[in-house]
Write a protein that holds these residues in place. Structure first.
Motif, short mmCIF file in Angstrom:
data_model
loop_
_atom_site.label_atom_id
_atom_site.label_comp_id
_atom_site.label_asym_id
_atom_site.label_seq_id
_atom_site.Cartn_x
_atom_site.Cartn_y
_atom_site.Cartn_z
N PRO A 112 0.74 -1.16 0.02
CA PRO A 112 -0.09 -0.17 -0.02
C PRO A 112 0.70 1.32 -0.08
N GLY A 113 0.62 2.23 -1.02
CA GLY A 113 1.39 3.36 -1.07
C GLY A 113 2.51 3.15 -1.70
N GLN A 114 2.81 1.94 -2.40
CA GLN A 114 4.02 1.73 -3.26
C GLN A 114 3.65 2.06 -4.52
N ILE A 115 4.75 2.94 -5.34
CA ILE A 115 4.46 3.31 -6.80
C ILE A 115 5.74 2.94 -7.33
N LEU A 116 5.75 2.08 -8.47
CA LEU A 116 6.94 1.62 -9.07
C LEU A 116 6.82 2.25 -10.44
N VAL A 117 8.03 3.06 -10.93
CA VAL A 117 8.01 3.68 -12.12
C VAL A 117 9.41 3.56 -12.64
N ASP A 118 9.33 3.14 -14.00
CA ASP A 118 10.52 2.96 -14.85
C ASP A 118 11.63 2.10 -14.24
N ARG A 119 10.97 0.63 -14.12
CA ARG A 119 11.91 -0.40 -13.63
C ARG A 119 12.36 -1.34 -14.88
N ALA A 120 13.30 -1.88 -14.93
CA ALA A 120 13.90 -2.92 -15.98
C ALA A 120 12.86 -4.07 -15.99
N SER A 121 12.40 -4.68 -16.97
CA SER A 121 11.64 -5.86 -16.84
C SER A 121 11.89 -6.62 -18.28
N SER A 122 11.99 -7.83 -18.20
CA SER A 122 11.77 -8.79 -19.46
C SER A 122 10.73 -9.65 -19.37
N ARG A 123 9.76 -9.20 -18.99
CA ARG A 123 8.40 -9.82 -18.97
C ARG A 123 7.79 -10.33 -20.26
N SER A 124 7.29 -11.45 -20.39
CA SER A 124 6.94 -11.86 -21.75
C SER A 124 5.42 -12.16 -21.71
N PHE A 125 5.03 -12.02 -23.00
CA PHE A 125 3.38 -12.07 -22.96
C PHE A 125 3.08 -12.71 -24.37
N GLY A 126 1.91 -13.56 -24.24
CA GLY A 126 1.53 -14.45 -25.44
C GLY A 126 0.35 -13.36 -26.09
N LEU A 127 0.94 -13.15 -27.39
CA LEU A 127 -0.25 -12.17 -28.26
C LEU A 127 -1.24 -13.25 -28.71
N LEU A 128 -2.41 -12.62 -28.65
CA LEU A 128 -3.48 -13.47 -29.24
C LEU A 128 -4.00 -12.84 -30.40
N ASN A 129 -4.49 -13.63 -31.34
CA ASN A 129 -5.37 -13.12 -32.59
C ASN A 129 -6.87 -13.17 -32.24
N SER A 130 -7.71 -12.62 -33.25
CA SER A 130 -9.11 -12.43 -32.92
C SER A 130 -9.62 -13.78 -32.41
N SER A 131 -9.13 -14.99 -33.01
CA SER A 131 -9.91 -16.13 -32.35
C SER A 131 -9.32 -16.88 -31.24
N GLY A 132 -8.28 -16.09 -30.60
CA GLY A 132 -7.72 -16.49 -29.36
C GLY A 132 -6.56 -17.47 -29.45
N SER A 133 -6.29 -17.77 -30.82
CA SER A 133 -4.99 -18.62 -30.91
C SER A 133 -3.56 -17.56 -30.82
N ARG A 134 -2.62 -18.14 -29.97
CA ARG A 134 -1.25 -17.46 -29.68
C ARG A 134 -0.56 -17.10 -31.05
N VAL A 135 -0.18 -16.14 -31.39
CA VAL A 135 0.57 -15.77 -32.74
C VAL A 135 2.01 -15.59 -32.52
N ALA A 136 2.28 -14.76 -31.13
CA ALA A 136 3.61 -14.45 -31.00
C ALA A 136 3.87 -14.23 -29.62
N THR A 137 5.32 -14.20 -29.06
CA THR A 137 5.56 -13.70 -27.80
C THR A 137 6.28 -12.50 -27.81
N LEU A 138 5.54 -11.56 -27.19
CA LEU A 138 6.11 -10.18 -26.93
C LEU A 138 6.68 -10.03 -25.63
N ARG A 139 7.86 -9.28 -25.64
CA ARG A 139 8.78 -8.98 -24.56
C ARG A 139 8.90 -7.56 -24.15
N ALA A 140 8.89 -7.16 -22.78
CA ALA A 140 8.94 -6.09 -22.34
C ALA A 140 10.38 -5.67 -22.08
N ASN A 141 10.64 -4.26 -22.05
CA ASN A 141 12.02 -3.90 -21.76
C ASN A 141 12.04 -3.09 -20.40
#
Length: 310
Positions: A112-141
């Motif tokens: 509570p009260g903690q605000i995180l701003v501009d932190r390094a990250s390499s989190r990955s996300f599975g991108l879905l198309n309109s039918s819900g199929s995973r078409v790519a892995t996107l990565r945060a920086n």
């Protein structure tokens, strides 16, 4: 919070819904009130995530999809849902952003009260198309912004632009509305984790919602049809008429508890507490566009920006 749980897997198996992702994330915040209502919750937590009767779970998972709303642009996280989003003024060559809940962070719940701003990250996300199929892995920086104070949201910056995603996969980002939604608005909660769409309406707004140690302002309350489960945390809440994101799904009162984890409560301007068992909630997102400028850069000091600051 609505993060996936082993319990959820059991519920899905019993309901005949098929296999589900295996692991959940940490616990999730929720608050409770003095009203009893039918049905499960919509929190995206690790502990309260997917708990609920199999019948209720099956009902939520098989809810019909709104014709105008699809999975295109949504993403799956290791423990939650999310979406690739753009601000109304974002340009095609801007680095793309991903929106999810603050309680979905790989590092655990912000205090509570903690605000995180501009932190390094390499989190990955599975991108879905309109039918819900995973078409790519996107990565945060970078993790651009995250908090569970006043709201429950996290914004990541990707190493790819909107134009690159469109060119490679034919998928556009979802646009964040800069206008507060109205009660009665038809909405869809689109879960990239479960590849399920829940359809209902905005039932109303909560002056303050408390869950455990966290407090959120002006939360969106769903009508009972949006019976979300663990893993739906971070899902975009899409206006059925405009196709724009008007909120981010984050929690629900699972068993009638009062202002405890996975049992958020509503608190009005007079301090009166109301508990609505089985009702689910989201956090406003119209706050965000005023805080992002050219090149999708965060500016918490920008005119009109009301997001909590460190």
């Amino acid at each position: 919070m609505r993060q996936p749980l082993v319990v959820a897997l059991c519920a899905l198996a019993l309901a005949g819904a098929g296999a589900a992702p295996a692991v959940a994330a940490g616990p999730s915040p929720t608050g409770a009130d003095t009203t009893t209502g039918p049905g499960p919750t919509t929190v995206a937590d690790v502990v309260d995530g997917v708990v609920g009767p199999a019948a209720r779970t099956l009902s939520g998972l098989t809810a019909p999809k709104a014709a105008a709303v699809s999975f295109a642009g949504t993403v799956s996280l290791s423990n939650c849902s999310g979406s690739v989003v753009r601000m109304p003024g974002s340009q095609a060559d801007d680095p793309a952003l991903v929106l999810t809940n603050g309680h979905c962070l790989e590092s655990g719940f912000p205090a509570p009260g903690q605000i995180l701003v501009d932190r390094a990250s390499s989190r990955s996300f599975g991108l879905l198309n309109s039918s819900g199929s995973r078409v790519a892995t996107l990565r945060a920086n970078r993790l651009v912004y995250a908090t569970m104070t006043d709201t429950d949201a996290a914004v990541y910056r990707l190493g790819t632009t909107y134009a690159q995603i469109k060119s490679a996969y034919g998928i556009d980002a979802l646009t964040l509305s800069d206008t507060r939604p109205a009660a009665g608005t038809a909405i869809s909660v689109v879960s990239g984790y479960w590849k399920r769409i829940y359809n209902c309406s905005v039932d109303g707004f909560v002056y303050r919602m408390k869950e455990g140690d966290w407090t959120w302002k002006d939360s969106v309350r769903y009508t009972p049809a949006c019976d979300t489960i663990g893993g739906t945390s971070g899902s975009p809440v899409v206006d059925g008429a405009t196709g724009k994101v008007v909120a981010v799904n984050n929690t629900g009162n699972e068993d009638g508890g009062r202002c405890t984890l996975n049992n958020p409560c509503e608190v009005d301007q007079n301090g009166t507490v109301t508990v609505r068992r089985g009702i689910n909630y989201a956090q406003q997102t119209y706050w965000f566009p005023a805080c992002f400028g050219a090149d999708n850069r965060l500016d918490l000091n920008a005119s009109g920006c009301v997001l909590p600051r460190p």
